[in-house]
Write a protein that holds these residues in place. Structure first.
Motif, PDB file in Angstrom:
ATOM      1  N   GLY A 268      15.380   7.727   7.566  1.00  0.00           N
ATOM      2  CA  GLY A 268      15.843   7.484   6.211  1.00  0.00           C
ATOM      3  C   GLY A 268      14.986   6.494   5.457  1.00  0.00           C
ATOM      4  N   GLY A 269      13.966   5.940   6.117  1.00  0.00           N
ATOM      5  CA  GLY A 269      13.121   4.947   5.472  1.00  0.00           C
ATOM      6  C   GLY A 269      12.017   5.578   4.664  1.00  0.00           C
ATOM      7  N   GLU A 270      11.200   4.683   4.093  1.00  0.00           N
ATOM      8  CA  GLU A 270      10.134   5.167   3.218  1.00  0.00           C
ATOM      9  C   GLU A 270       9.023   5.877   3.977  1.00  0.00           C
ATOM     10  OE1 GLU A 270       7.739   0.891   3.186  1.00  0.00           O
ATOM     11  OE2 GLU A 270       8.616   1.686   1.327  1.00  0.00           O
ATOM     12  N   GLY A 271       9.003   5.720   5.311  1.00  0.00           N
ATOM     13  CA  GLY A 271       7.954   6.371   6.087  1.00  0.00           C
ATOM     14  C   GLY A 271       8.273   7.810   6.444  1.00  0.00           C
ATOM     15  N   PHE A 272       9.415   8.313   6.033  1.00  0.00           N
ATOM     16  CA  PHE A 272       9.827   9.649   6.439  1.00  0.00           C
ATOM     17  C   PHE A 272       8.827  10.712   5.991  1.00  0.00           C
ATOM     18  CE2 PHE A 272      11.905  13.640   5.225  1.00  0.00           C
ATOM     19  CZ  PHE A 272      12.364  14.060   6.457  1.00  0.00           C
ATOM     20  N   ALA A 273       8.481  10.725   4.715  1.00  0.00           N
ATOM     21  CA  ALA A 273       7.602  11.770   4.188  1.00  0.00           C
ATOM     22  C   ALA A 273       6.241  11.737   4.860  1.00  0.00           C
ATOM     23  CB  ALA A 273       7.456  11.605   2.676  1.00  0.00           C
ATOM     24  N   LYS A 274       5.705  10.522   5.061  1.00  0.00           N
ATOM     25  CA  LYS A 274       4.386  10.403   5.691  1.00  0.00           C
ATOM     26  C   LYS A 274       4.419  10.898   7.125  1.00  0.00           C
ATOM     27  CE  LYS A 274       0.675   7.121   6.631  1.00  0.00           C
ATOM     28  NZ  LYS A 274       0.205   5.717   6.503  1.00  0.00           N
ATOM     29  N   VAL A 275       5.456  10.498   7.858  1.00  0.00           N
ATOM     30  CA  VAL A 275       5.577  10.915   9.262  1.00  0.00           C
ATOM     31  C   VAL A 275       5.763  12.421   9.360  1.00  0.00           C
ATOM     32  CG1 VAL A 275       7.041  10.765  11.302  1.00  0.00           C
ATOM     33  CG2 VAL A 275       6.404   8.691  10.068  1.00  0.00           C
ATOM     34  N   ALA A 276       6.616  12.975   8.493  1.00  0.00           N
ATOM     35  CA  ALA A 276       6.846  14.419   8.519  1.00  0.00           C
ATOM     36  C   ALA A 276       5.564  15.173   8.223  1.00  0.00           C
ATOM     37  CB  ALA A 276       7.921  14.782   7.510  1.00  0.00           C
ATOM     38  N   GLY A 277       4.784  14.678   7.266  1.00  0.00           N
ATOM     39  CA  GLY A 277       3.509  15.324   6.952  1.00  0.00           C
ATOM     40  C   GLY A 277       2.535  15.257   8.107  1.00  0.00           C
ATOM     41  N   GLU A 278       2.455  14.089   8.774  1.00  0.00           N
ATOM     42  CA  GLU A 278       1.565  13.960   9.931  1.00  0.00           C
ATOM     43  C   GLU A 278       1.995  14.905  11.045  1.00  0.00           C
ATOM     44  OE1 GLU A 278       1.292  10.022  11.344  1.00  0.00           O
ATOM     45  OE2 GLU A 278       0.230   9.251   9.586  1.00  0.00           O
ATOM     46  N   LEU A 279       3.300  15.031  11.245  1.00  0.00           N
ATOM     47  CA  LEU A 279       3.806  15.904  12.298  1.00  0.00           C
ATOM     48  C   LEU A 279       3.418  17.353  12.027  1.00  0.00           C
ATOM     49  CD1 LEU A 279       5.527  16.025  14.869  1.00  0.00           C
ATOM     50  CD2 LEU A 279       7.534  16.367  13.415  1.00  0.00           C
ATOM     51  N   ASP A 280       3.584  17.796  10.782  1.00  0.00           N
ATOM     52  CA  ASP A 280       3.222  19.173  10.440  1.00  0.00           C
ATOM     53  C   ASP A 280       1.721  19.399  10.601  1.00  0.00           C
ATOM     54  OD1 ASP A 280       5.817  19.752   9.924  1.00  0.00           O
ATOM     55  OD2 ASP A 280       5.641  19.659   7.738  1.00  0.00           O
ATOM     56  N   ARG A 281       0.920  18.458  10.145  1.00  0.00           N
ATOM     57  CA  ARG A 281      -0.533  18.628  10.263  1.00  0.00           C
ATOM     58  C   ARG A 281      -0.970  18.670  11.721  1.00  0.00           C
ATOM     59  NH1 ARG A 281      -0.374  15.210   5.712  1.00  0.00           N
ATOM     60  NH2 ARG A 281      -0.675  13.336   6.973  1.00  0.00           N
ATOM     61  N   THR A 282      -0.337  17.849  12.540  1.00  0.00           N
ATOM     62  CA  THR A 282      -0.698  17.851  13.960  1.00  0.00           C
ATOM     63  C   THR A 282      -0.312  19.173  14.620  1.00  0.00           C
ATOM     64  OG1 THR A 282      -0.371  15.462  14.061  1.00  0.00           O
ATOM     65  CG2 THR A 282      -0.398  16.643  16.152  1.00  0.00           C
ATOM     66  N   ILE A 283       0.877  19.688  14.287  1.00  0.00           N
ATOM     67  CA  ILE A 283       1.305  20.974  14.843  1.00  0.00           C
ATOM     68  C   ILE A 283       0.327  22.078  14.439  1.00  0.00           C
ATOM     69  CG2 ILE A 283       3.083  22.768  14.699  1.00  0.00           C
ATOM     70  CD1 ILE A 283       5.170  20.549  14.553  1.00  0.00           C
ATOM     71  N   LEU A 284      -0.080  22.076  13.186  1.00  0.00           N
ATOM     72  CA  LEU A 284      -1.026  23.100  12.719  1.00  0.00           C
ATOM     73  C   LEU A 284      -2.374  22.977  13.438  1.00  0.00           C
ATOM     74  CD1 LEU A 284      -0.121  23.052   8.955  1.00  0.00           C
ATOM     75  CD2 LEU A 284      -0.106  25.083  10.409  1.00  0.00           C
ATOM     76  N   LYS A 285      -2.820  21.764  13.641  1.00  0.00           N
ATOM     77  CA  LYS A 285      -4.089  21.566  14.355  1.00  0.00           C
ATOM     78  C   LYS A 285      -3.991  22.092  15.779  1.00  0.00           C
ATOM     79  CE  LYS A 285      -5.239  17.378  15.479  1.00  0.00           C
ATOM     80  NZ  LYS A 285      -5.706  15.970  15.373  1.00  0.00           N
ATOM     81  N   LEU A 286      -2.884  21.836  16.436  1.00  0.00           N
ATOM     82  CA  LEU A 286      -2.698  22.299  17.812  1.00  0.00           C
ATOM     83  C   LEU A 286      -2.525  23.808  17.872  1.00  0.00           C
ATOM     84  CD1 LEU A 286      -0.310  19.465  19.119  1.00  0.00           C
ATOM     85  CD2 LEU A 286      -2.786  19.680  19.428  1.00  0.00           C
ATOM     86  N   LEU A 287      -1.867  24.387  16.863  1.00  0.00           N
ATOM     87  CA  LEU A 287      -1.757  25.846  16.796  1.00  0.00           C
ATOM     88  C   LEU A 287      -3.133  26.470  16.624  1.00  0.00           C
ATOM     89  CD1 LEU A 287       1.376  26.280  14.468  1.00  0.00           C
ATOM     90  CD2 LEU A 287       1.220  26.876  16.903  1.00  0.00           C
ATOM     91  N   GLY A 288      -3.929  25.864  15.755  1.00  0.00           N
ATOM     92  CA  GLY A 288      -5.276  26.376  15.551  1.00  0.00           C
ATOM     93  C   GLY A 288      -6.129  26.285  16.794  1.00  0.00           C
ATOM     94  N   ALA A 289      -5.834  25.308  17.664  1.00  0.00           N
ATOM     95  CA  ALA A 289      -6.572  25.165  18.920  1.00  0.00           C
ATOM     96  C   ALA A 289      -6.068  26.106  19.996  1.00  0.00           C
ATOM     97  CB  ALA A 289      -6.472  23.722  19.416  1.00  0.00           C
ATOM     98  N   GLY A 290      -4.996  26.887  19.672  1.00  0.00           N
ATOM     99  CA  GLY A 290      -4.491  27.876  20.625  1.00  0.00           C
ATOM    100  C   GLY A 290      -3.483  27.364  21.618  1.00  0.00           C
ATOM    101  N   LEU A 291      -2.909  26.172  21.407  1.00  0.00           N
ATOM    102  CA  LEU A 291      -1.943  25.644  22.355  1.00  0.00           C
ATOM    103  C   LEU A 291      -0.613  26.388  22.258  1.00  0.00           C
ATOM    104  CD1 LEU A 291      -4.050  23.308  22.383  1.00  0.00           C
ATOM    105  CD2 LEU A 291      -2.107  21.753  22.743  1.00  0.00           C
ATOM    106  N   LYS A 292       0.022  26.541  23.399  1.00  0.00           N
ATOM    107  CA  LYS A 292       1.332  27.182  23.464  1.00  0.00           C
ATOM    108  C   LYS A 292       2.415  26.215  22.977  1.00  0.00           C
ATOM    109  CE  LYS A 292      -0.290  30.916  25.461  1.00  0.00           C
ATOM    110  NZ  LYS A 292      -0.326  32.207  24.730  1.00  0.00           N
ATOM    111  N   ASP A 293       3.592  26.790  22.712  1.00  0.00           N
ATOM    112  CA  ASP A 293       4.692  25.966  22.211  1.00  0.00           C
ATOM    113  C   ASP A 293       5.039  24.827  23.171  1.00  0.00           C
ATOM    114  OD1 ASP A 293       4.660  27.836  20.243  1.00  0.00           O
ATOM    115  OD2 ASP A 293       6.630  28.703  20.687  1.00  0.00           O
ATOM    116  N   GLU A 294       5.046  25.133  24.459  1.00  0.00           N
ATOM    117  CA  GLU A 294       5.409  24.122  25.459  1.00  0.00           C
ATOM    118  C   GLU A 294       4.426  22.961  25.434  1.00  0.00           C
ATOM    119  OE1 GLU A 294       5.132  27.308  25.960  1.00  0.00           O
ATOM    120  OE2 GLU A 294       7.058  28.057  26.713  1.00  0.00           O
ATOM    121  N   ALA A 295       3.136  23.293  25.341  1.00  0.00           N
ATOM    122  CA  ALA A 295       2.106  22.250  25.319  1.00  0.00           C
ATOM    123  C   ALA A 295       2.213  21.398  24.058  1.00  0.00           C
ATOM    124  CB  ALA A 295       0.719  22.874  25.416  1.00  0.00           C
TER     125      ALA A 295
END
Length: 339
Positions: A268-295
């Motif tokens: 609920g703090g001011e860091g929510f949007a930044k953290v959520a954005g970093e999380l999405d970008r990291t997931i996309l980077k890992l998807l692009g690298a071919g990692l499975k969901d479990e990894a």
């Protein structure tokens, strides 16, 4: 004639005395105030042999100067002669024994220092097989901790409330006695209510918490001297490392991660949007690298169900038909630049 009779025993015997020595000693017993010229004549010995025999008798203490100071000599009883020489040897032996005892005492004083060092070297790596034993050892180390405790906790957002309660009970005494406590979590811990409560309580006591989208691994380091790592099979056991260079390397990894991590803030703090954005970008980077969901879930410290929910939302938002396409689309649009 006497000299002729002694020729076949001319050299010293096994005891170091010759027949001439024995003959001269017997003559001296009968003639106090020994006159070597007369002794040589009476015994039929040459002056040289007589002088040599006398020298050996003096060396053995069997021929000694008289007490009247006249400069003459007399034969001395063998036990008296031997007693003086033995007393001198015994004194030397006692002195050597005292020196031996001193050397042993010195070695004994240094032995504990050497033993401690060798024990440390011999136990530079120790494996603790069970979770129960690990918790007991961690509690012991926490009680002994003097100045600093570093912790990297991947998946910290998934810890059970009772585990966090135990952690707070262990951390409180450290913080109250001035130990600096720093902990790294995955960003997912910001969205976990028990973790939020734990961090708030510990932070009020002086603990410091930061989060990252990815962590280098689980590690606990006490006073930059002893590190705990998980076993390879992740059975709940731990590998304890005391080797200084390895521990220093692990501390270096922690410091580099700490520098780039974000101070902890709840969802609920001011860091929510930044953290959520970093999380999405990291997931996309890992998807692009071919990692499975479990990894991906393991890398981000979130559950598999949460990871798949994020992936589905991202793919829907991008209109992508596959995970790899989602990562490629994100990269092509330049949205990975800040990841």
């Amino acid at each position: 004639m006497g000299d002729f009779l002694l020729n076949h025993h001319e050299g010293p015997g096994a005891e170091g005395m010759s027949e001439a020595d024995l003959a001269l000693y017997g003559w001296a017993l009968d003639h106090p105030g020994v006159d070597l010229h007369r002794a040589a004549a009476d015994l039929g010995l040459s002056p040289e042999r007589t002088a040599g025999a006398a020298a050996r008798l003096r060396g053995a203490g069997l021929l000694q100067a008289t007490a009247d100071g006249s400069g003459t000599e007399q034969a001395v009883a063998p036990d008296i002669a031997a007693g003086g020489r033995i007393a001198s040897l015994e004194a030397a032996i006692r002195q050597q024994q005292a020196e031996i005892a001193r050397i042993q005492l010195q070695a004994t004083r240094f032995a504990p220092v050497y033993q401690l060092r060798t024990e440390r070297e011999n136990h530079a790596v120790e494996v603790i097989p069970t979770l129960k034993e690990v918790r007991g050892r961690l509690n012991h180390m926490a009680a002994q901790c003097r100045g600093e405790l570093l912790t990297s906790q991947p998946g910290g957002g998934a810890r059970k409330p009772e585990v966090l309660e135990d952690a707070l009970a262990r951390d409180r005494p450290l913080l109250e006695r001035g130990v600096r406590l720093r902990t790294l979590y995955h960003h997912a811990a910001r969205f976990h209510r028990p973790s939020q409560a734990y961090v708030a309580a510990a932070s009020a006591l002086g603990a410091e918490y930061r989060t990252q989208h990815e962590l280098f691994g689980r590690v606990i380091v006490f006073d930059r001297e002893t590190a705990f790592l998980p076993t390879a099979e992740d059975s709940g056991g731990a590998v304890v490392i005391r080797e200084p260079h390895t521990v220093a390397y692990l501390c270096g990894l922690f410091e580099r991660a700490w520098e780039t991590a974000e101070p902890f803030a709840d969802a609920g703090g001011e860091g929510f949007a930044k953290v959520a954005g970093e999380l999405d970008r990291t997931i996309l980077k890992l998807l692009g690298a071919g990692l499975k969901d479990e990894a991906i879930a393991r890398r981000l410290g979130i559950s598999l169900r949460t990871a798949r929910r994020h992936i589905a939302d991202i793919m829907e938002g991008l209109g992508a038909d596959s995970r790899f396409q989602a990562g490629a689309t994100w990269a092509r649009e330049g949205l990975l630049h800040d990841a």
